[in-house]
Design a protein around this motif. Sequence first.
Motif, PDB file in Angstrom:
ATOM      1  N   PHE A   1      51.799  47.053  -9.084  1.00 30.65           N
ATOM      2  CA  PHE A   1      52.055  48.478  -8.917  1.00 30.65           C
ATOM      3  C   PHE A   1      51.751  48.912  -7.484  1.00 30.65           C
ATOM      4  CE2 PHE A   1      50.576  52.865  -8.796  1.00 30.65           C
ATOM      5  CZ  PHE A   1      51.688  53.521  -9.294  1.00 30.65           C
ATOM      6  N   ALA A   2      50.595  48.501  -6.961  1.00 29.61           N
ATOM      7  CA  ALA A   2      50.205  48.877  -5.592  1.00 29.61           C
ATOM      8  C   ALA A   2      51.183  48.278  -4.586  1.00 29.61           C
ATOM      9  CB  ALA A   2      48.787  48.412  -5.298  1.00 29.61           C
ATOM     10  N   ASP A   3      51.613  47.057  -4.834  1.00 34.77           N
ATOM     11  CA  ASP A   3      52.569  46.396  -3.953  1.00 34.77           C
ATOM     12  C   ASP A   3      53.896  47.164  -3.934  1.00 34.77           C
ATOM     13  OD1 ASP A   3      53.702  44.404  -2.324  1.00 34.77           O
ATOM     14  OD2 ASP A   3      54.400  43.284  -4.070  1.00 34.77           O
ATOM     15  N   LYS A   4      54.400  47.489  -5.104  1.00 30.09           N
ATOM     16  CA  LYS A   4      55.676  48.203  -5.204  1.00 30.09           C
ATOM     17  C   LYS A   4      55.568  49.604  -4.598  1.00 30.09           C
ATOM     18  CE  LYS A   4      59.259  49.370  -8.538  1.00 30.09           C
ATOM     19  NZ  LYS A   4      59.690  49.277  -9.930  1.00 30.09           N
ATOM     20  N   TYR A   5      54.467  50.297  -4.883  1.00 29.25           N
ATOM     21  CA  TYR A   5      54.255  51.639  -4.334  1.00 29.25           C
ATOM     22  C   TYR A   5      54.252  51.601  -2.807  1.00 29.25           C
ATOM     23  CZ  TYR A   5      51.666  55.650  -2.607  1.00 29.25           C
ATOM     24  OH  TYR A   5      51.271  56.749  -1.880  1.00 29.25           O
ATOM     25  N   GLY A   6      53.475  50.704  -2.239  1.00 23.12           N
ATOM     26  CA  GLY A   6      53.375  50.613  -0.784  1.00 23.12           C
ATOM     27  C   GLY A   6      54.711  50.294  -0.140  1.00 23.12           C
ATOM     28  N   PHE A   7      55.442  49.367  -0.742  1.00 25.80           N
ATOM     29  CA  PHE A   7      56.735  48.976  -0.185  1.00 25.80           C
ATOM     30  C   PHE A   7      57.736  50.133  -0.248  1.00 25.80           C
ATOM     31  CE2 PHE A   7      60.991  47.082  -0.675  1.00 25.80           C
ATOM     32  CZ  PHE A   7      61.069  46.422   0.544  1.00 25.80           C
ATOM     33  N   GLN A   8      57.825  50.796  -1.401  1.00 27.58           N
ATOM     34  CA  GLN A   8      58.773  51.904  -1.557  1.00 27.58           C
ATOM     35  C   GLN A   8      58.399  53.092  -0.666  1.00 27.58           C
ATOM     36  OE1 GLN A   8      58.827  52.515  -5.817  1.00 27.58           O
ATOM     37  NE2 GLN A   8      60.539  51.117  -6.074  1.00 27.58           N
ATOM     38  N   PHE A   9      57.117  53.350  -0.535  1.00 28.71           N
ATOM     39  CA  PHE A   9      56.649  54.444   0.310  1.00 28.71           C
ATOM     40  C   PHE A   9      56.992  54.167   1.777  1.00 28.71           C
ATOM     41  CE2 PHE A   9      53.139  57.097   2.194  1.00 28.71           C
ATOM     42  CZ  PHE A   9      53.614  58.309   1.727  1.00 28.71           C
ATOM     43  N   ALA A  10      56.769  52.927   2.209  1.00 25.66           N
ATOM     44  CA  ALA A  10      57.094  52.544   3.586  1.00 25.66           C
ATOM     45  C   ALA A  10      58.598  52.629   3.832  1.00 25.66           C
ATOM     46  CB  ALA A  10      56.583  51.129   3.865  1.00 25.66           C
ATOM     47  N   GLN A  11      59.393  52.202   2.861  1.00 23.95           N
ATOM     48  CA  GLN A  11      60.854  52.300   2.993  1.00 23.95           C
ATOM     49  C   GLN A  11      61.292  53.762   3.117  1.00 23.95           C
ATOM     50  OE1 GLN A  11      62.432  50.164  -0.456  1.00 23.95           O
ATOM     51  NE2 GLN A  11      63.565  48.890   0.971  1.00 23.95           N
ATOM     52  N   ALA A  12      60.732  54.623   2.284  1.00 23.29           N
ATOM     53  CA  ALA A  12      61.103  56.043   2.303  1.00 23.29           C
ATOM     54  C   ALA A  12      60.740  56.665   3.646  1.00 23.29           C
ATOM     55  CB  ALA A  12      60.426  56.787   1.164  1.00 23.29           C
ATOM     56  N   PHE A  13      59.555  56.345   4.149  1.00 22.07           N
ATOM     57  CA  PHE A  13      59.159  56.907   5.433  1.00 22.07           C
ATOM     58  C   PHE A  13      60.016  56.353   6.565  1.00 22.07           C
ATOM     59  CE2 PHE A  13      56.665  57.148   9.353  1.00 22.07           C
ATOM     60  CZ  PHE A  13      56.559  58.516   9.429  1.00 22.07           C
ATOM     61  N   ASN A  14      60.386  55.091   6.490  1.00 24.22           N
ATOM     62  CA  ASN A  14      61.249  54.497   7.504  1.00 24.22           C
ATOM     63  C   ASN A  14      62.581  55.245   7.575  1.00 24.22           C
ATOM     64  OD1 ASN A  14      61.980  52.470   9.461  1.00 24.22           O
ATOM     65  ND2 ASN A  14      63.278  51.584   7.890  1.00 24.22           N
ATOM     66  N   LEU A  15      63.159  55.549   6.434  1.00 23.22           N
ATOM     67  CA  LEU A  15      64.404  56.306   6.389  1.00 23.22           C
ATOM     68  C   LEU A  15      64.200  57.712   6.971  1.00 23.22           C
ATOM     69  CD1 LEU A  15      67.364  56.362   5.447  1.00 23.22           C
ATOM     70  CD2 LEU A  15      66.529  57.200   3.242  1.00 23.22           C
ATOM     71  N   PHE A  16      63.118  58.356   6.569  1.00 23.58           N
ATOM     72  CA  PHE A  16      62.783  59.684   7.074  1.00 23.58           C
ATOM     73  C   PHE A  16      62.620  59.658   8.595  1.00 23.58           C
ATOM     74  CE2 PHE A  16      59.606  62.824   8.340  1.00 23.58           C
ATOM     75  CZ  PHE A  16      60.127  63.988   7.797  1.00 23.58           C
TER      76      PHE A  16
ATOM     77  N   LEU B   1      44.151  48.285  -1.159  1.00 23.08           N
ATOM     78  CA  LEU B   1      44.172  47.946  -2.584  1.00 23.08           C
ATOM     79  C   LEU B   1      44.651  46.512  -2.809  1.00 23.08           C
ATOM     80  CD1 LEU B   1      45.645  51.174  -4.201  1.00 23.08           C
ATOM     81  CD2 LEU B   1      43.346  50.256  -4.527  1.00 23.08           C
ATOM     82  N   LEU B   2      45.515  46.064  -1.934  1.00 24.57           N
ATOM     83  CA  LEU B   2      46.058  44.713  -2.039  1.00 24.57           C
ATOM     84  C   LEU B   2      45.187  43.676  -1.329  1.00 24.57           C
ATOM     85  CD1 LEU B   2      49.773  45.648  -1.382  1.00 24.57           C
ATOM     86  CD2 LEU B   2      48.767  44.953  -3.574  1.00 24.57           C
ATOM     87  N   GLY B   3      44.127  44.137  -0.672  1.00 23.26           N
ATOM     88  CA  GLY B   3      43.253  43.230   0.054  1.00 23.26           C
ATOM     89  C   GLY B   3      43.812  42.792   1.386  1.00 23.26           C
ATOM     90  N   ILE B   4      44.692  43.612   1.958  1.00 23.91           N
ATOM     91  CA  ILE B   4      45.332  43.301   3.230  1.00 23.91           C
ATOM     92  C   ILE B   4      44.764  44.193   4.310  1.00 23.91           C
ATOM     93  CG2 ILE B   4      47.515  43.228   4.483  1.00 23.91           C
ATOM     94  CD1 ILE B   4      48.889  42.888   1.731  1.00 23.91           C
ATOM     95  N   GLU B   5      44.333  43.599   5.400  1.00 24.02           N
ATOM     96  CA  GLU B   5      43.820  44.376   6.530  1.00 24.02           C
ATOM     97  C   GLU B   5      45.002  44.939   7.307  1.00 24.02           C
ATOM     98  OE1 GLU B   5      41.197  43.610  10.528  1.00 24.02           O
ATOM     99  OE2 GLU B   5      40.826  42.341   8.781  1.00 24.02           O
ATOM    100  N   SER B   6      44.963  46.231   7.580  1.00 20.80           N
ATOM    101  CA  SER B   6      46.061  46.862   8.301  1.00 20.80           C
ATOM    102  C   SER B   6      45.860  46.724   9.811  1.00 20.80           C
ATOM    103  CB  SER B   6      46.177  48.344   7.929  1.00 20.80           C
ATOM    104  OG  SER B   6      44.994  49.020   8.246  1.00 20.80           O
ATOM    105  N   PRO B   7      46.957  46.597  10.544  1.00 21.85           N
ATOM    106  CA  PRO B   7      46.842  46.520  12.010  1.00 21.85           C
ATOM    107  C   PRO B   7      46.424  47.860  12.588  1.00 21.85           C
ATOM    108  CG  PRO B   7      49.146  46.615  11.354  1.00 21.85           C
ATOM    109  CD  PRO B   7      48.331  46.547  10.094  1.00 21.85           C
ATOM    110  N   GLU B   8      45.736  47.826  13.706  1.00 18.60           N
ATOM    111  CA  GLU B   8      45.323  49.075  14.357  1.00 18.60           C
ATOM    112  C   GLU B   8      46.518  49.823  14.931  1.00 18.60           C
ATOM    113  OE1 GLU B   8      41.925  49.158  16.937  1.00 18.60           O
ATOM    114  OE2 GLU B   8      40.990  47.500  15.838  1.00 18.60           O
ATOM    115  N   LYS B   9      47.464  49.089  15.491  1.00 17.39           N
ATOM    116  CA  LYS B   9      48.669  49.690  16.056  1.00 17.39           C
ATOM    117  C   LYS B   9      49.874  48.880  15.627  1.00 17.39           C
ATOM    118  CE  LYS B   9      46.954  52.021  20.113  1.00 17.39           C
ATOM    119  NZ  LYS B   9      47.333  52.465  21.417  1.00 17.39           N
TER     120      LYS B   9
END
Length: 72
Positions: free
Chosen positions: A13-28, A63-71
Amino acid sequence: MKRSSIGAEKHAFADKYGFQFAQAFNLFYHHHHMLTESDPAKKKFLLQLSRLVEVQLVAALELLGIESPEKV
């Protein structure tokens, strides 16, 4: 056994949410040119919105245990 399937379901669920949210923002982002916006109020709003999106995407990665990049 049941516990591990629930954990996998939450992860999916967290994986799908993050991916779809990122896709939506990319389009925006491609439809609203934030950095070249001439209206200062609209530019401020768009930049604040992008900051809120960043916070949500970082939370999804955590939530997925992935460290996000600073930039990016």
